[in-house]
Each structure stands twice: as C-alpha cells, then as structure tokens.
Write an enzyme that holds these catalytic residues in place. Structure first.
Site, PDB file in Angstrom:
ATOM      1  N   LYS A  15      33.978 -60.134  49.682  1.00 18.07           N
ATOM      2  CA  LYS A  15      33.291 -61.425  49.054  1.00 18.07           C
ATOM      3  C   LYS A  15      34.392 -62.364  49.095  1.00 18.07           C
ATOM      4  O   LYS A  15      33.665 -63.662  49.662  1.00 18.07           O
ATOM      5  CB  LYS A  15      33.221 -60.749  47.025  1.00 18.07           C
ATOM      6  CG  LYS A  15      31.995 -59.833  46.814  1.00 18.07           C
ATOM      7  CD  LYS A  15      32.012 -59.339  45.125  1.00 18.07           C
ATOM      8  CE  LYS A  15      31.658 -58.036  45.214  1.00 18.07           C
ATOM      9  NZ  LYS A  15      30.106 -58.272  45.051  1.00 18.07           N
ATOM     10  N   TYR A  42      31.543 -48.562  41.916  1.00 17.78           N
ATOM     11  CA  TYR A  42      30.904 -48.505  42.830  1.00 17.78           C
ATOM     12  C   TYR A  42      31.452 -49.152  44.419  1.00 17.78           C
ATOM     13  O   TYR A  42      32.072 -50.118  44.265  1.00 17.78           O
ATOM     14  CB  TYR A  42      29.393 -49.830  42.749  1.00 17.78           C
ATOM     15  CG  TYR A  42      28.560 -50.202  43.899  1.00 17.78           C
ATOM     16  CD1 TYR A  42      27.738 -49.403  44.415  1.00 17.78           C
ATOM     17  CD2 TYR A  42      28.525 -51.287  44.401  1.00 17.78           C
ATOM     18  CE1 TYR A  42      26.947 -49.478  45.374  1.00 17.78           C
ATOM     19  CE2 TYR A  42      28.038 -51.449  45.563  1.00 17.78           C
ATOM     20  CZ  TYR A  42      26.718 -51.195  45.432  1.00 17.78           C
ATOM     21  OH  TYR A  42      26.048 -50.946  46.704  1.00 17.78           O
ATOM     22  N   ASP A  96      39.746 -50.293  46.884  1.00 20.69           N
ATOM     23  CA  ASP A  96      38.169 -51.408  46.857  1.00 20.69           C
ATOM     24  C   ASP A  96      38.539 -52.850  45.853  1.00 20.69           C
ATOM     25  O   ASP A  96      38.384 -52.749  45.150  1.00 20.69           O
ATOM     26  CB  ASP A  96      37.238 -50.178  46.467  1.00 20.69           C
ATOM     27  CG  ASP A  96      35.976 -51.415  46.742  1.00 20.69           C
ATOM     28  OD1 ASP A  96      36.161 -52.777  46.902  1.00 20.69           O
ATOM     29  OD2 ASP A  96      34.732 -50.498  46.891  1.00 20.69           O
TER      30      ASP A  96
HETATM   31  C1  LIG Z   1      34.128 -52.846  44.806  1.00 21.99           C
HETATM   32  C2  LIG Z   1      32.973 -53.042  45.618  1.00 21.99           C
HETATM   33  N1  LIG Z   1      33.438 -52.069  46.438  1.00 21.99           N
HETATM   34  C3  LIG Z   1      31.697 -52.790  47.549  1.00 21.99           C
HETATM   35  C4  LIG Z   1      30.915 -53.221  47.086  1.00 21.99           C
HETATM   36  C5  LIG Z   1      29.464 -53.722  48.151  1.00 21.99           C
HETATM   37  O1  LIG Z   1      30.471 -54.863  48.928  1.00 21.99           O
HETATM   38  P1  LIG Z   1      28.695 -56.102  49.199  1.00 21.99           P
HETATM   39  O2  LIG Z   1      27.613 -56.073  48.712  1.00 21.99           O
HETATM   40  O3  LIG Z   1      29.192 -56.132  50.548  1.00 21.99           O
HETATM   41  O4  LIG Z   1      28.339 -54.367  50.594  1.00 21.99           O
HETATM   42  C6  LIG Z   1      30.594 -53.884  46.011  1.00 21.99           C
HETATM   43  C7  LIG Z   1      29.918 -55.286  45.823  1.00 21.99           C
HETATM   44  O5  LIG Z   1      29.352 -55.174  44.806  1.00 21.99           O
HETATM   45  C8  LIG Z   1      31.924 -54.151  45.053  1.00 21.99           C
HETATM   46  O6  LIG Z   1      32.112 -54.306  43.527  1.00 21.99           O
END
Ligand SMILES: Cc1ncc(COP(=O)(O)O)c(C=O)c1O
Length: 451
Positions: free
Chosen positions: A282, A159, A254
C-alpha cells in the site's frame, strides 16, 4: 430509539445522478466478473451503484457523472498524502520518461529500501514484490524454508491477500461476503493453516502445545483492519513474541495496512514489538503496485540467489513504483512528526464526531480507532475479534453507507473494512463530513425506523 433532535435535521435531498456510472457498470459487467477487478468494489454488501471514478485530487474523488466525494478509503490505504500529491506525480512522470520497466536492477530500489529500513529497524534486508499478496505469500514460504516446518497460524478475520493457504477464515471481502474459505483451495493446503480467534492468547498456547516445533510461523495484522479495525489487547503482541521465540517459530507482522499508517514505523513501533519478518505494501508504493517483505539478514539470505527458497518477479522493484515510493516515504520521513500528529488528530475528530452523531440518534455504535484507521461497528458490543465484529448490523451499515454516498462522503463499502484518511483531509473536510453524517442519520431514520 431515534432522538427527537435527530428527527428535526432537514434532509438535503440534492439527489446525485449516477447515470453514466450505471452505463459504465453495465459495460464492465459484460467483460469483468461482477464488473470489477476486486470484489468489494462492486458495492454488493452495501447496495447502491458503485460510482466510476475519473479523477481525484487531495481528499476528493470525482465520478463519471461529475459528482464529488470526500474519500475515506484512500485506494484502500496507499493515498496517505492525498491524491495526485505533486511530488509523487512529478517522480512518476520523471521515471516514466526513462521507460516504465527494465527488468534489471535500478538505483531507486536501494533508495526505497533504505527509507523503509530507516523507519522499520527490524528489517535488515528486504525484497520488493508487486503486491501485499505476494509479500505475505513469499514471507510464509521463507518462514517454512527457514524453520523446515509446515504449519502456520493465522487469525480469524485477518486478511493477508489471496494466496491459497491464507484464504482460511479470512477477513476483507471474504468476511464481507460470508465465505468461510475459498473454492479452489485444496483441503490439503488449508490443512496446514491453523485459524485461531484474534486476541486470544490461550488458543495460541494450545495450538503450540498440540504441535510443538511444527509451526513455522504466526502471521497476523498487528492491528487488524480487515474485519474492521480491531486493536490488539494490551500484552497480546508481546505474548505472541514470547511464545514464538520459545518454540522457534517466526513471528510475521503483516503491516501491509498498518505500515507507515498507524505510526511512521508501523504497529511494531507503536507497540514496541520486534517481529522476525514484516510485510508491507500500500503506502510504500505511493499508489503504484508494490509490496515488500523483510527481516533479519540471516533469514532473508535464505532467498534465491543466495539460498534455497525461490522467489522472483518480472516487475518486482518496478521503476515507477520505486519512484512513487521514494517520493512518498521521503516526504513522510522529512515530516514524520507533523504528519502522524496531524492525521491522528483529524481521524479522532471524524471518528468521534460521527460516532457522537450516530449515538445521539440512538444508533448503537462501537468505534475502534488506531491513528488514521478506524471502524464504526454498528453494534453495542466491544469488538475484539471476528465473532464480536460479526455482531454488527450490516444492513443498517449499508443504509448509512448509501446515505453518506448521497451526501458526498465515500466510506469503504463494507462494515468489515477500515476507514482511512490522510494529510489532505482539512478541518473544513471534517466539518463537511459531520454535516453529511447528520444528514445521513436523518435519512437513515426515514429509511429504516428503529427496531
Ligand atoms: C493486511 C493486508 N495484507 C495483505 C493484503 C493484500 O495486499 P494486496 O491487495 O496488495 O495484494 C491486504 C490488502 O488489503 C491487507 O490489508
């Protein structure tokens, strides 16, 4: 089979009331779809009522009915130092006293940028945004602008936030609710996203062979967390690095979840791989909305105002988020060795301890853990990708989740999310968690006999 030993564990039925939370949920449902602002919070995958949180401190959350929980999701990752960490609270208060936002540059942006760069040397230049979604979305645009190519590769069960082109076979809530993609994403956009199985290098080789010099980037979670925790096979990240380099595509890590969590320098430090672009979120905002993407200067300088790739944000680099980030990353930098040794060991004790409790009770469980993130998959199979994660008995996980909540332990409400802890989780909390797991397993047995 449930072992006799587990059958004899007394079930402490100090039933928690959730009356106030239920009322608040009903009110919320009139105003917010599902009563929530983010789908998994609604607890639909595990059943039971979602408690409404009114405060938190250290490793504990309190709900509107006065129940206390040990927190194992840490606001889905950011709260590595525990809730209301004094230095973070003070930094936010001080910044707020000078106004919540200016829409102009501030000294704190470069301060936080410096802390990030020092920990993640592959980042020469970076840009702040307000969420992980914005970070990945902008990184993809930049990769396309830089390479002048259209296709991207992502992996099933990973994700990367909810930007259109990334909601293809995504993990997290999308996996939790069994949605293959999302309504509202035009086929023409999804078409440029090639979704491949995680940990399968031959699938990546085949995709590049089919579209030479057409793939702008591979984006991945270098340790997947959004199909539950799935580590990369040995050599997998190095192979992705090699293939992308050979073809002229960019490798985007990511690290929104893994950054400052699996190691101070994230998964790229742990596995010794240098990506072209890195996305963070985060932890870097200390609990306030914040994301970042960064990489080599020549790539980042393609961004406006220097280059042709447009990207902007009203609240980007928000002073409160920068202050919370500086306080959090500053603490991590000063205490780096102790923090990561500590949370790794505490995580090991909880992850292995609860897995033992489940196994002794005859519950098939596969535990995947990398530092302070892990998942107990309710399956006997090794979990290496989304297909194997999906063999988990999600109904039984739901029973376990409800029983743990009843015993005062709040796990992420989905089989396909990683569990997190932080520096506030003490040995006493570990013990309390294992006791809760024993009670949960006993009531799991009551609720659902072995099949
Ligand atoms: C690996 C990863 N990338 C991107 C995101 C998206 O981040 P946000 O919820 O701050 O938009 C998340 C959210 O959990 C994530 O775990």
């Amino acid at each position: 089979m449930w072992s006799d030993a587990r059958r004899r564990v007394p079930i402490l039925k100090a039933m928690r009331t959730l009356d106030r939370s239920r009322q608040l949920q009903q009110r919320a449902e009139h105003l917010l779809p599902g009563g929530v602002d983010s789908p998994v919070r609604a607890f639909r995958a595990v059943g039971g009522d979602p408690p409404f949180v009114v405060r938190a401190e250290g490793a504990y959350l309190w709900d509107a009915d006065g129940n206390r929980y040990i927190d194992y999701f840490g606001s889905w990752g950011p709260m590595i130092l525990g809730h209301a960490f004094p230095a973070v609270v003070e930094a936010i208060q001080q910044a707020a006293a000078h106004s919540a936002s200016f829409g102009a540059s501030t000294p704190a942006e470069a301060e936080l940028a410096g802390l990030i760069k020092a920990a993640v040397p592959s980042i020469e230049k970076l840009r702040f945004v307000s969420s992980g979604t914005e970070a990945t979305m902008s990184a993809i645009r930049l990769a396309r602008g830089f390479t002048n190519r259209k296709y991207i590769i992502k992996f099933e069960g990973c994700y990367h936030g909810h930007a259109d082109g990334l909601l293809v076979k995504a993990g997290s809530g999308v996996a939790t609710f069994g949605i293959p993609g999302s309504a509202g994403v035009p086929e023409e956009i999804a078409h440029f996203t090639l979704a491949l199985p995680y940990n399968d290098i031959s699938a990546v080789e085949a995709a590049f062979a089919a579209r030479p010099q057409q793939i702008a980037a591979i984006i991945l979670e270098p340790v997947a967390g959004n199909m539950g925790c799935v580590p990369p096979h040995p050599g997998y990240l190095a192979a992705l690095r090699e293939i992308t380099k050979r073809d002229g595509a960019l490798l985007i890590f990511d690290e929104v979840m893994t950054g400052f969590r699996v190691a101070h320098g994230g998964a790229q430090q742990l596995y010794g791989i240098t990506p072209d672009l890195t996305c963070l979120g985060k932890i870097i905002g200390g609990g306030l909305p914040c994301g970042v993407f960064g990489g080599r200067a020549e790539t980042m300088d393609m961004l406006a105002p220097l280059g042709p790739v447009y990207q902007a944000g009203t609240l980007s680099g928000n002073p409160l988020a920068m202050a919370a980030g500086v306080a959090t990353l500053g603490h991590l930098a000063r205490n780096c060795e102790a923090v990561y040794v500590n949370i790794d060991e505490t995580s090991r004790l909880v992850a292995e301890g609860v897995a033992d409790v489940l196994s002794e009770a005859g519950v098939p469980v596969t535990t995947n853990r990398v530092g302070a993130m892990w998942t107990w998959f309710f399956t006997h199979q090794p979990v290496v990708d989304f297909a194997t994660a999906a063999t988990s008995d999600t109904a039984r996980f739901g029973v376990f989740h409800r029983a743990m909540m009843e015993s005062g332990v709040w796990l992420p409400p989905s089989q396909f999310e990683a569990i997190f802890l932080g520096t506030a989780h003490t040995p006493e909390i570990v013990e309390a968690t294992l006791t809760a797991a024993r009670q949960a397993v006993a009531s799991l047995h009551e609720a659902q006999p072995a099949r």
